[in-house]
Enzyme design. Structure first.
Site, mmCIF file in Angstrom:
data_model
loop_
_atom_site.group_PDB
_atom_site.id
_atom_site.type_symbol
_atom_site.label_atom_id
_atom_site.label_comp_id
_atom_site.label_asym_id
_atom_site.label_seq_id
_atom_site.Cartn_x
_atom_site.Cartn_y
_atom_site.Cartn_z
ATOM 1 N N HIS A 1 0.826 -1.216 0.000
ATOM 2 C CA HIS A 1 0.000 0.000 0.000
ATOM 3 C C HIS A 1 0.856 1.259 0.000
ATOM 4 C CE1 HIS A 1 0.166 0.999 4.385
ATOM 5 N NE2 HIS A 1 0.171 -0.293 4.575
ATOM 6 N N GLU B 1 -4.976 1.847 2.483
ATOM 7 C CA GLU B 1 -5.031 0.686 3.365
ATOM 8 C C GLU B 1 -5.239 1.131 4.805
ATOM 9 O OE1 GLU B 1 -3.599 -2.385 6.178
ATOM 10 O OE2 GLU B 1 -2.821 -0.379 5.907
ATOM 11 N N GLU B 2 -4.588 2.242 5.197
ATOM 12 C CA GLU B 2 -4.536 2.598 6.615
ATOM 13 C C GLU B 2 -5.877 2.998 7.212
ATOM 14 O OE1 GLU B 2 -2.307 1.810 8.405
ATOM 15 O OE2 GLU B 2 -0.355 1.943 7.444
ATOM 16 N N ASP C 1 6.088 0.883 7.023
ATOM 17 C CA ASP C 1 4.650 0.705 6.772
ATOM 18 C C ASP C 1 4.145 1.774 5.813
ATOM 19 O OD1 ASP C 1 2.026 -0.110 6.905
ATOM 20 O OD2 ASP C 1 1.678 0.674 8.917
ATOM 21 N N HIS D 1 3.260 3.057 12.806
ATOM 22 C CA HIS D 1 2.287 4.155 13.005
ATOM 23 C C HIS D 1 2.812 5.258 13.922
ATOM 24 C CE1 HIS D 1 -1.431 1.437 11.874
ATOM 25 N NE2 HIS D 1 -0.449 1.373 10.985
ATOM 26 N N ASP E 1 3.270 -6.256 3.557
ATOM 27 C CA ASP E 1 2.847 -5.178 4.452
ATOM 28 C C ASP E 1 3.158 -5.513 5.906
ATOM 29 O OD1 ASP E 1 1.748 -2.886 5.499
ATOM 30 O OD2 ASP E 1 -0.320 -3.573 5.334
#
Lengths: 501, 501
Positions: free
Chosen positions: B295, B341-342, B307, B440, B369
């Site tokens: 992603h 995606e997130e 990520d 994140h 991922d």
């Protein structure tokens, strides 16, 4: 970790020691003559009951950790001049009194620097859309103009390289990069933070960015004091997280990089503050003083759990436990919680000045300021025979992991002003390998201190303090340090690499 | 890590394999009959030259890492709807074209949530002078009123406990605490973040604080999506650093705790964005598609290096290297860089809808991922015989550390909408044990990705993609997943524990 019950009066122990030595010598050659553990334990120079009364509670009562929670969760950050620092002073005074330890305040005028807001960014260019910078103003930094300061960045990795660039840094940010990876590197690179910005200013730089002095980072900037000589120019200076230093370095490899920095710091008039001093009067030689200290102030980020809340509670606990002994040790134990180690050392200097007449009677001084790690060794800074005098007192610390002397001399920023008076130093060295993960950061919080490690170091401090205060002899006094020229730095550049500043 | 030169056409290799087997069986009993390494290598089902052409460059040319630097240092964060996301789309399109890989955009409408400012504090009480909280708004959180939201805190450790408290949380912050310590815990506790705030709102809570889903912290909050059902109440929700969660827990042990939270987030109208799709047409069966994805969007903190920048460059590199082979593999290799995606999975859903007619001809799909760690195994999700079909293709990965299949099925958030069409999944599992140190967070930056690990995983992805596209047979299709009731969550709750969301 309970301590075995083995009570033996010191006088009897000494008799046994005298008796045992010849016996060992007359043993048949077939039997190895080296002393056994039992033989060693049969001859302590101290009363085992006292070791139990100091080390047992330190390892089991959780008091040091609970007190550290009061200081960190309850009071929080305590930068000199702040309400937190004053609250800590009052808390310490109250706590000593609750412990039955006589305590008082001694006045110290402290710098009153206030951080304010801070932000910075790498500006967009052909190579990047731009990035916010994770940064903290360095203590003592002047502010930028409210609209910020924008300039190109020049990278250097040493003060020597800065000198060779000279006027080439004029109008620019000097970015001090380095290769710190482990705690032992701190001493090599701390000068970039403490002296770099002033040196850059001298050459006409408009600002300074210093790679954080860190052994771990999650975009975690590390603050700390930077020092400007009173007569020279002062420029805004900030530390950047190691990640952001790496980013600057990568971007600089491709061409010019421009940074915008905004610092809202301010330097208020010096504030009234205090050292907190507490004392247990010696039973035989009250005029002889064993000083144990730590610094009560912290940076204004995080809650100063390792730096230096841990040291504070270790020495407070040592006093509390010694005060509960059936009889006081021979000499006076004095606790000093210094104010302003981090950005001025005013407390350490004030103590040395106020007590100048007493310093010849200071027979030992210790400062705990390398975090709340487990104890690893005992250190000493004295004339001839210092280790020999202390060695017989080490056995109760064996189970705590302390069996030897440090290769390093004892010391500490706040007690360094006692050096001209040739006060012997002693110390409990702790494992500070992870200290610089959190040192001077928002992450220096209670959770980072392991309760077991703190308890063990507290026990070791209590015991070694008692040893200095009780032993028949005293450490011989070391040579006075060679006189130095005037230094532009607030804290001596030769500071021990794990000192707090 | 050069690859040995050993060229053998696949057809000849199969003849040798047939010839070798009986010979081994007729060996004297005194000689162990187990195949030697040499015997194994004599019978590849693939052309060794191809393995070299894919794996050799991936391990040596540094292209994946350089491309990751472009995406992270150059473009930076790329949350759906942001200028960074759009810049990443254009960058990917440009890069595919530069690689000689045909590429195009497919439209996706994405949520456009903007973080704004955020702050919070524990208010002063008898037990504390107060503390700032290290926090990040959760993606999808509504803002507080500009003056902030102040309320008492109630701690829970599970959604079940929240249900049992019911109306007792009315008017309060629900603080979701948990015990995540290792990456494998993510799946156990991620529901507290994704579904906890909505559940708290349902019971009348005014706000939610969620302990960060973290395996390391230096006061490092971890954001992530939280989901509110369209018909239910929405409350401000933030993640707090583990240290601050520990602080709240300690303070709550002593009595009531009040927190003030200010979030300036906003939900703008859905924005136009794109999946980036690229393709290498198969030489024999171009209608059969092997999809490899990652992603392109990231959170708006840090630069999404692990990520999912790492996944993005792995699949882009796989395509680049396969495109450079002297001849294309039998089947079409299609790269999909999914958008969103997130915080929405709109790209994954849009792809499945737009390509519904083609899905029966998707013979394999992979999504990378789980960060840029080293490869550890190959995974598969297929009908009977999947591992058997892939096993003969594993030997070139031995020196990369991949010798076996994962106990876990292959999967990925963006390819999960392909499950009803029974698309077989395959994957390269990477070491994600440190992934949740930075996941994140502001600390998910290029420096966290090890170039060697990234190169090895890139090589493994390139090779396994080639295997799926070249092997004579195809994976049998798995059963369709059991139909589910309507779920209030944007991302399936059964999501693989190391998926990005």
């Amino acid at each position: 970790m309970p301590v075995a019950t083995f009570i033996l009066p010191a006088s009897l122990a000494l008799q046994l020691l005298s008796a045992a030595a010849p016996a060992a010598k007359s043993a048949p050659k077939a039997v190895p003559a080296k002393p056994t553990v039992t033989a060693k334990r049969a001859a302590p120079v101290y009363a085992q009951a006292t070791a139990e009364k100091l080390i047992g509670p330190a390892l089991t009562d959780g008091h040091a950790y609970a007190r550290l929670a009061e200081l960190t969760d309850g009071i929080g950050p305590r930068l000199s001049g702040s309400p937190g620092a004053e609250a800590a002073v009052q808390w310490a005074l109250r706590s000593f009194k609750a412990d039955g330890v006589k305590a008082w305040l001694e006045p110290v005028k402290v710098p009153h620097w206030v951080r304010g807001e801070a932000s910075g960014e790498v500006l967009a260019s052909e190579r990047t859309r731009g990035h916010p910078l994770a940064l903290l103003a360095l203590g003592g930094s002047p502010p930028t103009a409210p609209e910020g300061l924008t300039a190109e960045v020049v990278e250097v990795t040493s003060l020597e390289q800065l000198e060779s660039l000279g006027a080439a840094v004029k109008g620019k940010f000097v970015f001090f990069n380095h290769t710190m990876t482990v705690a032992a590197d701190y001493g090599r690179f701390a000068g970039l933070r403490s002296r770099g910005p002033a040196a850059a200013a001298k050459h006409g730089a408009v600002g300074a960015l210093v790679r954080s002095l860190a052994t771990a980072s999650l975009r975690t900037p590390h603050t700390g004091a930077t020092n400007f000589p009173s007569e020279g120019p002062r420029i805004p200076a900030a530390s950047v997280a190691t990640e952001d230093a790496d980013l600057l370095h990568r971007l600089l490899a491709g061409g010019p990089v421009r940074v915008k920095l905004m610092l809202g710091s301010s330097e208020l008039p010096d504030a009234d503050s205090s050292n907190v001093v507490a004392e247990i009067r010696g039973r035989e030689k009250p005029q002889e003083i064993v000083l144990i200290g730590a610094h009560l102030d912290s940076w204004d980020v995080g809650t100063g759990a390792h730096d230096d809340g841990a040291g504070v509670v270790m020495v407070m606990e040592a006093a509390r436990l010694i005060a509960k002994l059936p009889q006081a040790p021979r000499r006076t134990v004095r606790v000093v919680l210094f104010m302003n180690e981090e950005n001025g050392l005013r407390g350490g200097r004030a103590y040395a000045e106020a007590h100048a007449a007493e310093l010849p009677r200071h027979v030992g001084a210790l400062e705990m300021d390398a975090g709340g790690g487990r104890p690893v060794s005992v250190s000493v800074r004295a004339g001839e025979g210092g280790q020999d005098l202390l060695r017989p007192w080490l056995p109760p610390l064996t189970a705590l992991g302390v069996t030897q002397f440090s290769a390093r001399e004892a010391g500490g920023a706040d007690i360094s002003p006692l050096m001209p008076a040739r006060v012997p130093f002693f110390g409990v060295e702790v494992d500070s390998s992870r200290y610089f993960d959190v040192h001077h950061t928002e992450a220096d919080t209670l959770d980072k201190v392991d309760p077991q490690d703190l308890a063990r170091s507290t026990a070791a401090v209590a015991w070694m303090t008692y040893a200095l205060a009780e032993m028949p002899g005293t450490l011989t006094r070391p040579e006075a340090p060679a006189p130095r020229g005037p230094a532009p730095v607030t804290v001596p550049a030769q500071q021990s690499k794990t000192s707090g500043n």
